[in-house]
Design a protein around this motif. Structure first.
Motif, PDB file in Angstrom:
ATOM      1  N   ASN A 170       0.844  -1.190   0.000  1.00  0.00           N
ATOM      2  CA  ASN A 170       0.000   0.000   0.000  1.00  0.00           C
ATOM      3  C   ASN A 170       0.881   1.242   0.000  1.00  0.00           C
ATOM      4  OD1 ASN A 170       0.954  -0.172   2.633  1.00  0.00           O
ATOM      5  ND2 ASN A 170      -1.008   0.361   3.586  1.00  0.00           N
ATOM      6  N   ALA A 171       0.263   2.436   0.004  1.00  0.00           N
ATOM      7  CA  ALA A 171       1.010   3.677  -0.183  1.00  0.00           C
ATOM      8  C   ALA A 171       2.059   3.916   0.900  1.00  0.00           C
ATOM      9  CB  ALA A 171       0.037   4.857  -0.256  1.00  0.00           C
ATOM     10  N   ASP A 172       1.721   3.626   2.159  1.00  0.00           N
ATOM     11  CA  ASP A 172       2.704   3.858   3.226  1.00  0.00           C
ATOM     12  C   ASP A 172       3.510   2.608   3.566  1.00  0.00           C
ATOM     13  OD1 ASP A 172       0.916   2.300   4.641  1.00  0.00           O
ATOM     14  OD2 ASP A 172       0.225   3.912   5.948  1.00  0.00           O
ATOM     15  N   ARG A 173       3.341   1.557   2.740  1.00  0.00           N
ATOM     16  CA  ARG A 173       4.131   0.335   2.816  1.00  0.00           C
ATOM     17  C   ARG A 173       4.035  -0.360   4.175  1.00  0.00           C
ATOM     18  NH1 ARG A 173       6.628   0.618  -1.988  1.00  0.00           N
ATOM     19  NH2 ARG A 173       7.849  -1.278  -1.733  1.00  0.00           N
ATOM     20  N   THR A 174       2.841  -0.284   4.759  1.00  0.00           N
ATOM     21  CA  THR A 174       2.598  -0.978   6.023  1.00  0.00           C
ATOM     22  C   THR A 174       1.763  -2.242   5.827  1.00  0.00           C
ATOM     23  OG1 THR A 174       0.617   0.365   6.421  1.00  0.00           O
ATOM     24  CG2 THR A 174       2.691   1.153   7.353  1.00  0.00           C
ATOM     25  N   ALA A 175       1.252  -2.456   4.626  1.00  0.00           N
ATOM     26  CA  ALA A 175       0.412  -3.626   4.340  1.00  0.00           C
ATOM     27  C   ALA A 175       0.552  -3.981   2.864  1.00  0.00           C
ATOM     28  CB  ALA A 175      -1.049  -3.339   4.685  1.00  0.00           C
ATOM     29  N   LEU A 176       0.043  -5.168   2.510  1.00  0.00           N
ATOM     30  CA  LEU A 176       0.116  -5.642   1.133  1.00  0.00           C
ATOM     31  C   LEU A 176      -1.278  -6.015   0.633  1.00  0.00           C
ATOM     32  CD1 LEU A 176       2.842  -7.549   2.573  1.00  0.00           C
ATOM     33  CD2 LEU A 176       3.397  -6.976   0.216  1.00  0.00           C
ATOM     34  N   TYR A 177      -1.482  -5.798  -0.667  1.00  0.00           N
ATOM     35  CA  TYR A 177      -2.702  -6.237  -1.337  1.00  0.00           C
ATOM     36  C   TYR A 177      -2.392  -7.490  -2.155  1.00  0.00           C
ATOM     37  CZ  TYR A 177      -4.509  -1.564  -0.293  1.00  0.00           C
ATOM     38  OH  TYR A 177      -4.918  -0.411   0.346  1.00  0.00           O
ATOM     39  N   VAL A 178      -3.176  -8.533  -1.937  1.00  0.00           N
ATOM     40  CA  VAL A 178      -3.042  -9.772  -2.699  1.00  0.00           C
ATOM     41  C   VAL A 178      -4.308  -9.942  -3.530  1.00  0.00           C
ATOM     42  CG1 VAL A 178      -2.676 -12.268  -2.608  1.00  0.00           C
ATOM     43  CG2 VAL A 178      -1.661 -10.791  -0.844  1.00  0.00           C
ATOM     44  N   SER A 179      -4.158 -10.041  -4.841  1.00  0.00           N
ATOM     45  CA  SER A 179      -5.302 -10.179  -5.740  1.00  0.00           C
ATOM     46  C   SER A 179      -5.585 -11.653  -5.999  1.00  0.00           C
ATOM     47  CB  SER A 179      -5.014  -9.480  -7.071  1.00  0.00           C
ATOM     48  OG  SER A 179      -4.637  -8.136  -6.871  1.00  0.00           O
ATOM     49  N   LEU A 180      -6.828 -12.044  -5.812  1.00  0.00           N
ATOM     50  CA  LEU A 180      -7.251 -13.413  -6.135  1.00  0.00           C
ATOM     51  C   LEU A 180      -7.922 -13.364  -7.504  1.00  0.00           C
ATOM     52  CD1 LEU A 180      -8.646 -14.789  -2.753  1.00  0.00           C
ATOM     53  CD2 LEU A 180      -6.285 -14.583  -3.545  1.00  0.00           C
ATOM     54  N   VAL A 181      -7.214 -13.810  -8.529  1.00  0.00           N
ATOM     55  CA  VAL A 181      -7.674 -13.641  -9.904  1.00  0.00           C
ATOM     56  C   VAL A 181      -8.879 -14.513 -10.234  1.00  0.00           C
ATOM     57  CG1 VAL A 181      -6.158 -15.388 -10.915  1.00  0.00           C
ATOM     58  CG2 VAL A 181      -6.822 -13.376 -12.277  1.00  0.00           C
ATOM     59  N   ALA A 182      -9.045 -15.616  -9.521  1.00  0.00           N
ATOM     60  CA  ALA A 182     -10.162 -16.531  -9.761  1.00  0.00           C
ATOM     61  C   ALA A 182     -10.498 -17.259  -8.465  1.00  0.00           C
ATOM     62  CB  ALA A 182      -9.825 -17.540 -10.852  1.00  0.00           C
ATOM     63  N   PRO A 183     -11.756 -17.657  -8.305  1.00  0.00           N
ATOM     64  CA  PRO A 183     -12.126 -18.447  -7.125  1.00  0.00           C
ATOM     65  C   PRO A 183     -11.604 -19.868  -7.263  1.00  0.00           C
ATOM     66  CG  PRO A 183     -13.987 -18.298  -8.606  1.00  0.00           C
ATOM     67  CD  PRO A 183     -12.907 -17.433  -9.210  1.00  0.00           C
ATOM     68  N   MET A 184     -11.731 -20.639  -6.211  1.00  0.00           N
ATOM     69  CA  MET A 184     -11.334 -22.045  -6.269  1.00  0.00           C
ATOM     70  C   MET A 184     -12.111 -22.757  -7.374  1.00  0.00           C
ATOM     71  SD  MET A 184      -8.983 -22.319  -4.058  1.00  0.00           S
ATOM     72  CE  MET A 184      -8.798 -24.094  -4.176  1.00  0.00           C
ATOM     73  N   SER A 185     -11.436 -23.682  -8.053  1.00  0.00           N
ATOM     74  CA  SER A 185     -12.087 -24.435  -9.122  1.00  0.00           C
ATOM     75  C   SER A 185     -11.775 -25.917  -8.955  1.00  0.00           C
ATOM     76  CB  SER A 185     -11.598 -23.940 -10.488  1.00  0.00           C
ATOM     77  OG  SER A 185     -10.353 -24.532 -10.817  1.00  0.00           O
ATOM     78  N   PRO A 186     -12.461 -26.788  -9.707  1.00  0.00           N
ATOM     79  CA  PRO A 186     -12.200 -28.230  -9.604  1.00  0.00           C
ATOM     80  C   PRO A 186     -10.822 -28.653 -10.124  1.00  0.00           C
ATOM     81  CG  PRO A 186     -14.356 -27.800 -10.587  1.00  0.00           C
ATOM     82  CD  PRO A 186     -13.633 -26.496 -10.540  1.00  0.00           C
ATOM     83  N   VAL A 187     -10.078 -27.729 -10.743  1.00  0.00           N
ATOM     84  CA  VAL A 187      -8.761 -28.071 -11.284  1.00  0.00           C
ATOM     85  C   VAL A 187      -7.880 -28.711 -10.224  1.00  0.00           C
ATOM     86  CG1 VAL A 187      -6.597 -27.095 -12.161  1.00  0.00           C
ATOM     87  CG2 VAL A 187      -8.775 -26.409 -13.179  1.00  0.00           C
ATOM     88  N   GLY A 188      -7.951 -28.180  -8.996  1.00  0.00           N
ATOM     89  CA  GLY A 188      -7.116 -28.720  -7.928  1.00  0.00           C
ATOM     90  C   GLY A 188      -7.407 -30.163  -7.592  1.00  0.00           C
ATOM     91  N   LEU A 189      -8.605 -30.622  -7.890  1.00  0.00           N
ATOM     92  CA  LEU A 189      -8.965 -32.009  -7.607  1.00  0.00           C
ATOM     93  C   LEU A 189      -8.225 -32.996  -8.509  1.00  0.00           C
ATOM     94  CD1 LEU A 189     -12.843 -31.577  -7.229  1.00  0.00           C
ATOM     95  CD2 LEU A 189     -11.110 -31.567  -5.424  1.00  0.00           C
ATOM     96  N   THR A 190      -7.668 -32.512  -9.622  1.00  0.00           N
ATOM     97  CA  THR A 190      -6.983 -33.397 -10.571  1.00  0.00           C
ATOM     98  C   THR A 190      -5.519 -33.627 -10.224  1.00  0.00           C
ATOM     99  OG1 THR A 190      -6.196 -31.642 -12.087  1.00  0.00           O
ATOM    100  CG2 THR A 190      -8.461 -32.415 -12.373  1.00  0.00           C
ATOM    101  N   PHE A 191      -4.965 -32.851  -9.313  1.00  0.00           N
ATOM    102  CA  PHE A 191      -3.518 -32.902  -9.080  1.00  0.00           C
ATOM    103  C   PHE A 191      -2.984 -34.274  -8.665  1.00  0.00           C
ATOM    104  CE2 PHE A 191      -3.688 -28.086  -8.186  1.00  0.00           C
ATOM    105  CZ  PHE A 191      -3.524 -27.815  -9.527  1.00  0.00           C
ATOM    106  N   PRO A 192      -3.735 -35.100  -7.944  1.00  0.00           N
ATOM    107  CA  PRO A 192      -3.183 -36.423  -7.587  1.00  0.00           C
ATOM    108  C   PRO A 192      -3.144 -37.407  -8.755  1.00  0.00           C
ATOM    109  CG  PRO A 192      -4.870 -35.721  -6.003  1.00  0.00           C
ATOM    110  CD  PRO A 192      -4.969 -34.826  -7.193  1.00  0.00           C
TER     111      PRO A 192
END
Length: 377
Positions: free
Chosen positions: A281-303
């Motif tokens: 942020n402007a005074d560099r006391t915090a950070l903004y993290v952008s979540l570009v997409a919500p959770m999806s079923p893609v993660g279920l395929t990883f195993p």
């Protein structure tokens, strides 16, 4: 007569097997790798679980405004300097606008061909992470005939870097991410380098080959400060250039690297979506993290490597699994959640890839839209 179907069937099965023996372009010749249990344990739950301070709301939907509808396509970031907003579209054009009047100047400078992702403007000029070409520098970004220079495109072993993503600068030190060893391919049907498809290919491949680099603008020395990252994304450095924060998208977490000791630690984990950009942020006391997409079923395929192999040939369908959604999470440097801004259904703001605080507003870049947006703080 029916016997003719036997060789035809065998032939068709053979063609199908030949097609899916390896992944498609640009990962042709490669096969999915096994994702170790340690990495599987980092993946957030689907459907998403909202706890740990991330609270559902509609602040972003109700409080944000769009700018430049239909004129700025997929500017993943917004940089602000000396009263001017800078945006880079997916084709490589620089757009600028006055912060107060929001009057837009389109196609000011061209930094393509390629796909600009993260970028930063300061008194020295414009620094760009072009996913294909490398870290670029434009000394006079407001001049139509500006020279575009490549600052770095190889690693500390003098080997080509395939996928540049985001950067941040403090003094003479520039920090940038390489998402994976897999390349970004031009999709001629849409006319630009499709980083979304490359992200999906990396997810189906399953390798953790992302890296974070430090580059000295004076000495031109480059060194790796983090490796083995499961899709390295946003990068932010603190005011003292003592800690670098970076996003590991497929592990849903944020790391902090102490530049003096080289020690890396996780400061935010189990985010309820796919984190993309990160910025102070402007005074560099915090950070903004952008979540570009919500959770999806893609993660279920990883195993399941074989399932990922088949799905890699269906990437256009996979991209549709990401529902419209806008989210920015504000955290302390220690990782405590301070606030969450959401547009749960992406009605006004969606696919937020970065957040830049400037003069009391939060300017939001995005992956898929033809606009940017802002939220008055």
């Amino acid at each position: 007569m029916h016997l003719i179907w036997i060789p035809l069937t065998v032939g068709l099965v053979g063609v199908l097997l030949a097609t899916v023996v390896t992944m498609p372009h640009p990962y042709a010749g490669l096969r999915p790798v096994t994702v170790e249990q340690e990495r599987l344990d980092t993946v957030g739950k689907y459907p998403a679980v909202y706890d740990g301070g991330v609270v559902k709301n509609q602040k972003l939907r109700d409080g944000s405004k769009r700018l430049f509808d239909g004129k700025v396509r997929s500017s993943e970031g917004v940089s602000a300097y000396d009263g001017t907003l800078y945006m880079l579209d997916r084709y490589g054009w620089v757009h600028t606008a006055d912060v107060k009047t929001h009057l837009l100047k389109e196609n000011v400078t061209y930094v393509g061909p390629g796909r600009p992702l993260g970028f930063h403007v300061n008194k020295a000029g414009l620094f760009v992470c072009d996913s294909v070409k490398g870290v670029l520098y434009v000394e006079h970004p407001l001049a139509i005939t500006s020279e575009v220079r490549i600052l770095v495109n190889t690693d500390d072993d003098n080997k080509p870097i395939n996928y540049f993503n985001d950067l941040d600068i403090q003094g003479d030190l520039l920090f940038f991410s390489s998402s994976s060893e897999g390349p970004v391919a031009l999709d001629s049907s849409i006319g630009y380098y499709d980083t979304m498809n490359s992200f999906l290919m990396n997810a189906m491949r399953g390798d953790a080959s992302g890296r974070i680099f430090q580059f000295n603008l004076k000495t031109k020395e480059i060194k790796t400060i983090a490796s083995g990252v499961w899709y390295a994304n946003g990068v932010a450095v603190d005011a003292q250039a003592s800690n670098v924060y970076y996003v590991e998208t497929l592990a849903h977490r944020v790391h902090r690297v102490n530049l003096e000791t080289g020690v890396s630690e996780v400061v935010v984990s189990k985010l309820p979506g796919y984190p993309d950009g990160i910025s102070f942020n402007a005074d560099r006391t915090a950070l903004y993290v952008s979540l570009v997409a919500p959770m999806s079923p893609v993660g279920l395929t990883f195993p399941y490597p074989m399932l990922r192999l088949v799905l890699s040939h269906l990437s256009p369908l996979l991209s549709r699994l990401a529902k419209p959604h806008g989210c920015v999470v504000k955290v302390t440097p220690q990782g405590d959640i301070l606030d969450t801004l959401m547009d749960q259904n992406g009605e006004r703001v969606s696919s937020v890839s970065s957040a830049t605080e400037y003069q009391g507003s939060l300017y939001l870049g995005n992956l898929k839209g033809d606009y940017i947006s802002y939220y008055v703080l």
